[in-house]
Enzyme design. Structure first.
Site, PDB file in Angstrom:
ATOM      1  N   LYS A   1     -11.592  -0.480   5.990  1.00 26.23           N
ATOM      2  CA  LYS A   1     -10.445  -0.175   6.950  1.00 26.23           C
ATOM      3  C   LYS A   1     -10.942   0.459   8.076  1.00 26.23           C
ATOM      4  O   LYS A   1     -11.872   1.100   8.042  1.00 26.23           O
ATOM      5  CB  LYS A   1      -9.402   0.924   6.215  1.00 26.23           C
TER       6      LYS A   1
ATOM      7  N   GLU B   1       0.756  -1.235   0.135  1.00 18.96           N
ATOM      8  CA  GLU B   1       0.154  -0.022   0.042  1.00 18.96           C
ATOM      9  C   GLU B   1       0.996   1.315  -0.076  1.00 18.96           C
ATOM     10  O   GLU B   1       1.528   1.630   1.035  1.00 18.96           O
ATOM     11  CB  GLU B   1      -0.931   0.087   0.993  1.00 18.96           C
TER      12      GLU B   1
ATOM     13  N   THR C   1      -4.410   6.421   1.395  1.00 15.71           N
ATOM     14  CA  THR C   1      -4.841   7.696   1.646  1.00 15.71           C
ATOM     15  C   THR C   1      -5.295   8.282   0.586  1.00 15.71           C
ATOM     16  O   THR C   1      -5.275   9.376   0.072  1.00 15.71           O
ATOM     17  CB  THR C   1      -3.540   8.540   2.181  1.00 15.71           C
TER      18      THR C   1
ATOM     19  N   ARG D   1       0.700  10.262   0.626  1.00 17.84           N
ATOM     20  CA  ARG D   1       1.027  11.343   1.314  1.00 17.84           C
ATOM     21  C   ARG D   1       2.022  12.349   1.002  1.00 17.84           C
ATOM     22  O   ARG D   1       2.588  13.301   1.549  1.00 17.84           O
ATOM     23  CB  ARG D   1       1.489  10.811   2.987  1.00 17.84           C
TER      24      ARG D   1
END
Length: 216
Positions: A135, A47, A75, A51
């Site tokens: 999640k 993953e 994200t 960011r």
């Protein structure tokens, strides 16, 4: 094995590895050796979080140079980002939360979206749109194992990947829960190991993670 043309399903993704490494890319030169160290440790799900500005390029690089891995994006917070990740080659997307627009975009997307939730109300909104894999974030701050135990009662068929505050001291507690298939974590790729290019350390940490047994 290459996953280039494999249509991934959420339930398959959750069963690939008990730990999904959360990767923050600060230097493209580190991406491929880091990924190969992770794969050598028995983890084939990567993953890459959005960011940093390098994330999309890193996803494309990994898809080309580490085809044995299932490379996804983390994200992801907007429908536009989801499309950018798909264009970069991502095989899945994970969000820390969701908007109505993102949920709808995820259902229409060619890759699975794993939306993030931190409450029962958010969970119900996701279920209403057709999601069954989520999640749970930020896991420790949102009540951790106790919250997930409570959620299991009324929502026994929903599966979670808790992320946020997971570490070697509590990971087994999470994996022992009947509604947790895997966890997300960064402890298997510590910052100092990346900075020192200590790829064997990362492989060793990944091997220890893959040895975790939910029944012990």
């Amino acid at each position: 094995m290459s996953f280039q043309h494999w249509a991934l399903q959420p339930e398959t993704l959750f069963k690939q590895s008990v730990v999904i490494p959360v990767i923050v890319v600060n230097d493209l030169a580190d991406v491929v050796p880091m990924a190969k160290a992770i794969v050598a440790g028995g983890i084939n799900v990567l993953e890459v979080t959005l960011r940093t500005p390098l994330a999309l390029e890193a996803i494309g690089l990994l898809c080309q140079q580490v085809p044995e891995a299932i490379v996804g994006a983390g994200t992801v917070t907007t429908a536009e980002q989801l499309q950018q990740c798909i264009a970069a080659g991502a095989k899945f997307a994970i969000s820390p939360g969701f908007t109505a627009e993102l949920l709808q975009a995820g259902k229409a997307a060619s890759i699975p979206l794993i939306p993030g939730i931190a409450s029962i109300s958010e969970l119900m909104q996701g279920i209403a749109v057709g999601y069954s894999h989520f999640k749970f974030f930020p896991a420790e701050a949102a009540g951790g194992v106790k919250t997930l135990k409570s959620i299991y009662g009324p929502f026994a068929d929903i599966r979670f990947c808790p992320t946020g505050g997971i570490n070697p001291n509590n990971v087994k507690d999470y994996l022992a829960l009947p509604n947790v298939d895997c966890v997300g974590g960064s402890w298997i790729i510590p910052d100092d190991a990346v900075q020192n290019k200590d790829w064997p350390q990362i492989t060793a940490l990944c091997l220890a993670a893959t040895a975790l047994n939910t029944n012990t």
